[in-house]
Design a protein around this motif. Structure first.
Motif, PDB file in Angstrom:
ATOM      1  N   PRO A  62       3.272  23.579  28.391  1.00 29.33           N
ATOM      2  CA  PRO A  62       3.260  22.304  29.100  1.00 29.33           C
ATOM      3  C   PRO A  62       1.843  21.754  29.096  1.00 29.33           C
ATOM      4  N   THR A  63       1.732  20.476  29.297  1.00 27.39           N
ATOM      5  CA  THR A  63       0.413  19.868  29.474  1.00 27.39           C
ATOM      6  C   THR A  63       0.157  19.744  30.957  1.00 27.39           C
ATOM      7  N   TYR A  64      -0.840  20.493  31.421  1.00 29.35           N
ATOM      8  CA  TYR A  64      -1.256  20.458  32.817  1.00 29.35           C
ATOM      9  C   TYR A  64      -2.687  19.941  32.871  1.00 29.35           C
ATOM     10  N   MET A  65      -2.929  18.932  33.656  1.00 32.67           N
ATOM     11  CA  MET A  65      -4.280  18.403  33.836  1.00 32.67           C
ATOM     12  C   MET A  65      -4.960  18.108  32.499  1.00 32.67           C
ATOM     13  N   GLY A  66      -4.171  17.586  31.546  1.00 31.80           N
ATOM     14  CA  GLY A  66      -4.724  17.116  30.286  1.00 31.80           C
ATOM     15  C   GLY A  66      -4.949  18.165  29.221  1.00 31.80           C
ATOM     16  N   THR A  67      -4.425  19.380  29.407  1.00 39.30           N
ATOM     17  CA  THR A  67      -4.579  20.417  28.392  1.00 39.30           C
ATOM     18  C   THR A  67      -3.450  21.430  28.539  1.00 39.30           C
ATOM     19  N   ALA A  68      -3.465  22.442  27.694  1.00 33.75           N
ATOM     20  CA  ALA A  68      -2.478  23.506  27.808  1.00 33.75           C
ATOM     21  C   ALA A  68      -2.646  24.239  29.132  1.00 33.75           C
ATOM     22  N   SER A  69      -1.619  24.931  29.543  1.00 31.81           N
ATOM     23  CA  SER A  69      -1.642  25.658  30.810  1.00 31.81           C
ATOM     24  C   SER A  69      -2.696  26.759  30.810  1.00 31.81           C
ATOM     25  N   GLY A  70      -3.081  27.198  31.993  1.00 32.20           N
ATOM     26  CA  GLY A  70      -4.029  28.291  32.119  1.00 32.20           C
ATOM     27  C   GLY A  70      -3.526  29.552  31.447  1.00 32.20           C
ATOM     28  N   ALA A  71      -2.228  29.835  31.572  1.00 37.77           N
ATOM     29  CA  ALA A  71      -1.658  31.026  30.940  1.00 37.77           C
ATOM     30  C   ALA A  71      -1.802  30.961  29.428  1.00 37.77           C
ATOM     31  N   PHE A  72      -1.624  29.765  28.853  1.00 40.28           N
ATOM     32  CA  PHE A  72      -1.790  29.655  27.402  1.00 40.28           C
ATOM     33  C   PHE A  72      -3.255  29.827  27.023  1.00 40.28           C
ATOM     34  N   HIS A  73      -4.162  29.298  27.832  1.00 38.09           N
ATOM     35  CA  HIS A  73      -5.594  29.460  27.547  1.00 38.09           C
ATOM     36  C   HIS A  73      -5.992  30.934  27.570  1.00 38.09           C
ATOM     37  N   VAL A  74      -5.406  31.720  28.469  1.00 31.79           N
ATOM     38  CA  VAL A  74      -5.682  33.163  28.505  1.00 31.79           C
ATOM     39  C   VAL A  74      -5.250  33.803  27.191  1.00 31.79           C
ATOM     40  N   LEU A  92       0.682  29.528   8.693  1.00 27.71           N
ATOM     41  CA  LEU A  92       0.977  28.171   9.140  1.00 27.71           C
ATOM     42  C   LEU A  92       0.933  28.123  10.668  1.00 27.71           C
ATOM     43  N   ALA A  93       0.610  26.963  11.194  1.00 34.03           N
ATOM     44  CA  ALA A  93       0.609  26.746  12.638  1.00 34.03           C
ATOM     45  C   ALA A  93       1.198  25.376  12.938  1.00 34.03           C
ATOM     46  N   ALA A  94       1.796  25.247  14.107  1.00 33.14           N
ATOM     47  CA  ALA A  94       2.321  23.968  14.588  1.00 33.14           C
ATOM     48  C   ALA A  94       2.350  24.051  16.105  1.00 33.14           C
ATOM     49  N   GLY A  95       2.737  22.938  16.761  1.00 35.83           N
ATOM     50  CA  GLY A  95       2.727  22.963  18.206  1.00 35.83           C
ATOM     51  C   GLY A  95       3.656  21.966  18.856  1.00 35.83           C
ATOM     52  N   PHE A  96       3.941  22.246  20.140  1.00 41.83           N
ATOM     53  CA  PHE A  96       4.792  21.358  20.937  1.00 41.83           C
ATOM     54  C   PHE A  96       4.356  21.437  22.396  1.00 41.83           C
ATOM     55  N   THR A  97       4.643  20.360  23.129  1.00 36.39           N
ATOM     56  CA  THR A  97       4.259  20.309  24.540  1.00 36.39           C
ATOM     57  C   THR A  97       5.170  19.355  25.312  1.00 36.39           C
ATOM     58  N   ASN A  98       5.111  19.451  26.614  1.00 37.31           N
ATOM     59  CA  ASN A  98       5.899  18.618  27.520  1.00 37.31           C
ATOM     60  C   ASN A  98       5.011  18.226  28.708  1.00 37.31           C
ATOM     61  N   SER A  99       5.206  17.024  29.210  1.00 33.86           N
ATOM     62  CA  SER A  99       4.549  16.636  30.462  1.00 33.86           C
ATOM     63  C   SER A  99       5.457  15.671  31.213  1.00 33.86           C
ATOM     64  N   GLY A 100       5.079  15.383  32.447  1.00 34.22           N
ATOM     65  CA  GLY A 100       5.891  14.505  33.275  1.00 34.22           C
ATOM     66  C   GLY A 100       5.731  13.032  32.950  1.00 34.22           C
ATOM     67  N   SER A 101       4.607  12.650  32.370  1.00 31.06           N
ATOM     68  CA  SER A 101       4.360  11.245  32.046  1.00 31.06           C
ATOM     69  C   SER A 101       4.623  10.973  30.576  1.00 31.06           C
ATOM     70  N   LYS A 102       4.853   9.713  30.251  1.00 31.36           N
ATOM     71  CA  LYS A 102       5.135   9.355  28.855  1.00 31.36           C
ATOM     72  C   LYS A 102       3.969   9.764  27.955  1.00 31.36           C
ATOM     73  N   SER A 103       2.753   9.494  28.387  1.00 31.85           N
ATOM     74  CA  SER A 103       1.590   9.977  27.649  1.00 31.85           C
ATOM     75  C   SER A 103       1.187  11.335  28.208  1.00 31.85           C
TER      76      SER A 103
END
Length: 196
Positions: A62-74, A92-103
């Motif tokens: 998820p996107t929390y406070m403009g970046t990946a979650s703390g758990a992902f950062h760990v 290869l690498a790729a990514g996905f995320t979700n947040s509450g706002s459209k942006s």
């Protein structure tokens, strides 16, 4: 031809991102991959070894406070043990995320994933879709309805549970899983041809 191995390394705080991880898994499996879901906040030594043998790693948070979650950062910091030996180089690498706002500054999370992949010497697979829902004939049901190119992005209202993850966002995540698998298969075929 060998079956591509796709690992999905993700964190989900409230279940919304888990829905997307499962969608990426389904898309990759439909395209013929051996797929593994890895919760980065519960990762085991065996799962680290699985990441090491994967052809592709798809990062999700998820996107929390403009970046990946703390758990992902760990998890990202712990991956530095692989960085020293360049153990993930040329995967290869790729990514996905979700947040509450459209942006919701989701792009920053995807760029964090891209930089993480670059530091490991990995090759980034983008979404490969035109943006949806950007003209009068479009709708919220279009693939890539949020118009993100770097990866799969989703928006879910903050007062709704995982069951409310938008169907087009799920379909977009499935598309990403298929694209990663197809890219892995193409890369493996090219390597085989060069070796021959």
């Amino acid at each position: 031809m060998t079956t591509p191995v796709v690992a999905i390394a993700y964190h989900s705080g409230y279940g919304h991102t888990a829905v997307l991880a499962e969608a990426v898994r389904d898309g990759a499996a439909d395209a013929g991959a051996e797929v593994h879901l890895i919760k980065v906040d519960e990762i085991t030594d065996e799962q680290w070894a699985l990441l090491d043998r994967a052809d592709a790693i798809v990062f999700g948070s998820p996107t929390y406070m403009g970046t990946a979650s703390g758990a992902f950062h760990v998890f990202a910091e712990a991956s530095s043990k692989r960085w020293f030996g360049q153990d993930w180089k040329d995967k290869l690498a790729a990514g996905f995320t979700n947040s509450g706002s459209k942006s919701g500054d989701k792009l920053h999370t995807l760029q964090f994933f891209q930089i993480l992949a670059a530091q490991h010497g990995m090759h980034w697979v983008n979404l490969g879709l035109h943006p949806g829902w950007n003209n009068s004939a479009g709708s919220e049901h279009d693939l890539n309805r949020l118009g993100v190119f770097a990866g799969a992005a989703a928006q879910t209202n903050v007062d709704e549970g995982p069951e409310a993850v938008h169907k087009s966002d799920i379909a977009t995540a499935e598309h990403l899983g298929r694209r990663v698998t197809e890219t892995a298969r193409t890369l493996a075929a090219g390597r085989t041809a060069l070796a021959a």
